[in-house]
Design a protein around this motif. Sequence first.
Motif, PDB file in Angstrom:
ATOM      1  N   ILE A 231     -15.322   6.612 -10.175  1.00 14.14           N
ATOM      2  CA  ILE A 231     -13.986   5.990 -10.227  1.00 14.14           C
ATOM      3  C   ILE A 231     -12.965   7.061  -9.842  1.00 14.14           C
ATOM      4  O   ILE A 231     -13.117   8.225 -10.238  1.00 14.14           O
ATOM      5  CB  ILE A 231     -13.698   5.489 -11.661  1.00 14.14           C
ATOM      6  N   TYR A 232     -11.940   6.698  -9.054  1.00 15.26           N
ATOM      7  CA  TYR A 232     -10.907   7.676  -8.714  1.00 15.26           C
ATOM      8  C   TYR A 232     -10.267   8.174 -10.017  1.00 15.26           C
ATOM      9  O   TYR A 232      -9.936   7.377 -10.908  1.00 15.26           O
ATOM     10  CB  TYR A 232      -9.843   7.064  -7.792  1.00 15.26           C
ATOM     11  N   PRO A 233     -10.082   9.512 -10.136  1.00 17.52           N
ATOM     12  CA  PRO A 233      -9.660  10.094 -11.418  1.00 17.52           C
ATOM     13  C   PRO A 233      -8.358   9.532 -11.961  1.00 17.52           C
ATOM     14  O   PRO A 233      -8.167   9.476 -13.171  1.00 17.52           O
ATOM     15  CB  PRO A 233      -9.509  11.592 -11.108  1.00 17.52           C
TER      16      PRO A 233
ATOM     17  N   GLN B 150      -2.190  12.361   2.393  1.00 17.31           N
ATOM     18  CA  GLN B 150      -3.006  11.583   1.447  1.00 17.31           C
ATOM     19  C   GLN B 150      -3.701  12.507   0.438  1.00 17.31           C
ATOM     20  O   GLN B 150      -3.774  13.713   0.632  1.00 17.31           O
ATOM     21  CB  GLN B 150      -3.938  10.615   2.198  1.00 17.31           C
ATOM     22  N   THR B 151      -4.200  11.927  -0.639  1.00 17.35           N
ATOM     23  CA  THR B 151      -4.602  12.733  -1.795  1.00 17.35           C
ATOM     24  C   THR B 151      -5.892  13.551  -1.603  1.00 17.35           C
ATOM     25  O   THR B 151      -6.243  14.340  -2.473  1.00 17.35           O
ATOM     26  CB  THR B 151      -4.766  11.830  -3.033  1.00 17.35           C
ATOM     27  N   GLY B 152      -6.553  13.371  -0.465  1.00 15.61           N
ATOM     28  CA  GLY B 152      -7.742  14.184  -0.191  1.00 15.61           C
ATOM     29  C   GLY B 152      -7.384  15.609   0.234  1.00 15.61           C
ATOM     30  O   GLY B 152      -8.209  16.532   0.129  1.00 15.61           O
TER      31      GLY B 152
ATOM     32  N   ASN C 152       0.854  -1.185   0.000  1.00 14.52           N
ATOM     33  CA  ASN C 152       0.000   0.000   0.000  1.00 14.52           C
ATOM     34  C   ASN C 152       0.890   1.236   0.000  1.00 14.52           C
ATOM     35  O   ASN C 152       2.115   1.123   0.148  1.00 14.52           O
ATOM     36  CB  ASN C 152      -0.888  -0.023   1.264  1.00 14.52           C
ATOM     37  N   ASP C 153       0.276   2.417  -0.109  1.00 14.41           N
ATOM     38  CA  ASP C 153       1.104   3.630  -0.057  1.00 14.41           C
ATOM     39  C   ASP C 153       1.370   4.045   1.387  1.00 14.41           C
ATOM     40  O   ASP C 153       0.673   3.603   2.306  1.00 14.41           O
ATOM     41  CB  ASP C 153       0.431   4.778  -0.819  1.00 14.41           C
ATOM     42  N   LEU C 154       2.397   4.904   1.535  1.00 12.20           N
ATOM     43  CA  LEU C 154       2.701   5.461   2.858  1.00 12.20           C
ATOM     44  C   LEU C 154       2.434   6.962   2.776  1.00 12.20           C
ATOM     45  O   LEU C 154       3.121   7.678   2.045  1.00 12.20           O
ATOM     46  CB  LEU C 154       4.174   5.210   3.195  1.00 12.20           C
TER      47      LEU C 154
ATOM     48  N   TYR D 273     -15.141   9.658   6.899  1.00 14.00           N
ATOM     49  CA  TYR D 273     -13.711   9.976   7.048  1.00 14.00           C
ATOM     50  C   TYR D 273     -12.882   9.136   6.092  1.00 14.00           C
ATOM     51  O   TYR D 273     -13.251   8.001   5.776  1.00 14.00           O
ATOM     52  CB  TYR D 273     -13.253   9.676   8.480  1.00 14.00           C
ATOM     53  N   SER D 274     -11.741   9.687   5.707  1.00 12.33           N
ATOM     54  CA  SER D 274     -10.798   8.927   4.879  1.00 12.33           C
ATOM     55  C   SER D 274     -10.260   7.738   5.659  1.00 12.33           C
ATOM     56  O   SER D 274     -10.118   7.809   6.882  1.00 12.33           O
ATOM     57  CB  SER D 274      -9.607   9.802   4.506  1.00 12.33           C
ATOM     58  N   GLY D 275      -9.963   6.693   4.925  1.00 11.09           N
ATOM     59  CA  GLY D 275      -9.206   5.585   5.523  1.00 11.09           C
ATOM     60  C   GLY D 275     -10.036   4.526   6.232  1.00 11.09           C
ATOM     61  O   GLY D 275      -9.483   3.533   6.698  1.00 11.09           O
ATOM     62  N   THR D 276     -11.365   4.698   6.301  1.00  8.76           N
ATOM     63  CA  THR D 276     -12.150   3.698   7.048  1.00  8.76           C
ATOM     64  C   THR D 276     -12.114   2.324   6.356  1.00  8.76           C
ATOM     65  O   THR D 276     -12.096   1.291   7.021  1.00  8.76           O
ATOM     66  CB  THR D 276     -13.608   4.159   7.255  1.00  8.76           C
ATOM     67  N   GLY D 277     -12.087   2.327   5.027  1.00  8.25           N
ATOM     68  CA  GLY D 277     -11.992   1.065   4.289  1.00  8.25           C
ATOM     69  C   GLY D 277     -10.668   0.363   4.571  1.00  8.25           C
ATOM     70  O   GLY D 277     -10.605  -0.863   4.693  1.00  8.25           O
ATOM     71  N   ASP D 278      -9.591   1.150   4.716  1.00 14.68           N
ATOM     72  CA  ASP D 278      -8.269   0.567   5.009  1.00 14.68           C
ATOM     73  C   ASP D 278      -8.240  -0.019   6.418  1.00 14.68           C
ATOM     74  O   ASP D 278      -7.628  -1.062   6.663  1.00 14.68           O
ATOM     75  CB  ASP D 278      -7.172   1.632   4.896  1.00 14.68           C
ATOM     76  N   ILE D 279      -8.896   0.664   7.350  1.00 13.21           N
ATOM     77  CA  ILE D 279      -8.941   0.151   8.731  1.00 13.21           C
ATOM     78  C   ILE D 279      -9.722  -1.161   8.736  1.00 13.21           C
ATOM     79  O   ILE D 279      -9.286  -2.166   9.314  1.00 13.21           O
ATOM     80  CB  ILE D 279      -9.603   1.196   9.669  1.00 13.21           C
TER      81      ILE D 279
HETATM   82  C1  LIG Z   1      -2.957   7.946  -1.306  1.00  9.81           C
HETATM   83  C2  LIG Z   1      -4.314   7.938  -0.668  1.00  9.81           C
HETATM   84  N1  LIG Z   1      -5.065   9.037  -0.705  1.00  9.81           N
HETATM   85  C3  LIG Z   1      -6.286   9.066  -0.123  1.00  9.81           C
HETATM   86  C4  LIG Z   1      -6.813   7.989   0.530  1.00  9.81           C
HETATM   87  C5  LIG Z   1      -8.129   8.096   1.211  1.00  9.81           C
HETATM   88  O1  LIG Z   1      -9.131   7.529   0.461  1.00  9.81           O
HETATM   89  P1  LIG Z   1     -10.632   7.493   1.037  1.00  9.81           P
HETATM   90  O2  LIG Z   1     -10.993   8.908   1.460  1.00  9.81           O
HETATM   91  O3  LIG Z   1     -11.450   6.969  -0.107  1.00  9.81           O
HETATM   92  O4  LIG Z   1     -10.610   6.526   2.200  1.00  9.81           O
HETATM   93  C6  LIG Z   1      -6.091   6.848   0.563  1.00  9.81           C
HETATM   94  C7  LIG Z   1      -6.653   5.670   1.215  1.00  9.81           C
HETATM   95  O5  LIG Z   1      -6.110   4.590   1.162  1.00  9.81           O
HETATM   96  C8  LIG Z   1      -4.809   6.805  -0.030  1.00  9.81           C
HETATM   97  O6  LIG Z   1      -4.077   5.683   0.024  1.00  9.81           O
END
Ligand SMILES: Cc1ncc(COP(=O)(O)O)c(C=O)c1O
Length: 282
Positions: free
Chosen positions: A114-116, A44-46, A9-11, A212-218
């Motif tokens: 879809i993510y751009p 993160q990209t948000g 995954n990304d850091l 919130y961001s990241g809930t799917g990752d958790i």
């Molecule tokens: C690089 C990056 N940006 C943003 C997000 C956040 O995505 P989301 O707001 O859909 O959880 C993630 C989540 O894994 C990410 O890896």
Amino acid sequence: MQKKIAAINDLSGIGKCSLTVAIPILSALKIQCCPFPTAILSSQTGYPEFTFLDFTSEMPKYSDTWKKLNQKFDAIYSGFLGSHEQIDIVIDFIEKNSPSLVIVDPVMGDDGKIYPVLSDEIIREIRELVKHSNITTPNITEACLLTQRDYRKHDFSRDELKEIAKDISCMGPEYVVITGIHEPGKKITNLAYDRKNDICTFITKDYMKCSYSGTGDIFASVLSGLMTIGHDFIFSVKTAVDFVSESISYTSKFDIDRNDGVMFELFLDRLTSIDHISSDKL
Ligand SMILES: Cc1ncc(COP(=O)(O)O)c(C=O)c1O
Ligand SMILES: Nc1ncnc2c1ncn2[C@@H]1O[C@H](COP(=O)(O)OP(=O)(O)O)[C@@H](O)[C@H]1O
């Protein structure tokens, strides 16, 4: 032996998601988490500002070095992958390591979009990657993309949802969890499908207004960890749902930026008290 997971995954330095949630969650479950980064971001990209260092060219060397060091993994867990090269590298890594468990979070989009950064070609490749998994955790948008269905926010019947989960399972994974399904009465449901027993379980919680961001990752990190230490599928999904839900509910009491993610650290003790089922004594 202590269990070991390669987490691909990304850091992202700021904004709790991807590796910055996988590492503490798997550690709390007493699993060794071996990070396999795909990219390094300042934030993160948000967020309105972020730097992005693509790690693709390093990934084959990274994986070859682990091989030379004779590293073996009980599970491989992959999250966001931004290019078809990265997906090929991950498929190759899975084939060369043949761990007992492969968890693929097919990150492609949310809320029907879809993510751009992702192309149609990547979506086809992610379908290929899902074929290599034992467990996959699409949200409802991603479940529609995997099965080439049109997305609808609200009105999927439970029979239809089961059909979607079964179709995904027919691609390869024995277990499918479709997350984030909106249901009437401000409810949010997760569908857990077990192909061997043809059992579909719906786990429903109150929908909280904030997201919130990241809930799917958790969610995927807790599920990956629990399955790796030998817990059964439904216990693992329910525990992951409870963990995310409690973290969201607590965080929603504070006025914070959604990009900062949830305060899951406050609930890690829920995970440290869970016993390992399958491993030898630690
Ligand atoms: C690089 C990056 N940006 C943003 C997000 C956040 O995505 P989301 O707001 O859909 O959880 C993630 C989540 O894994 C990410 O890896
Ligand atoms: N607003 C919310 N209220 C309650 N639970 C939520 C909310 N948003 C997400 N969840 C839960 O978080 C988990 C991850 O789902 P989701 O955020 O949809 O994944 P993704 O980040 O992959 O889109 C699921 O268990 C889902 O039910």
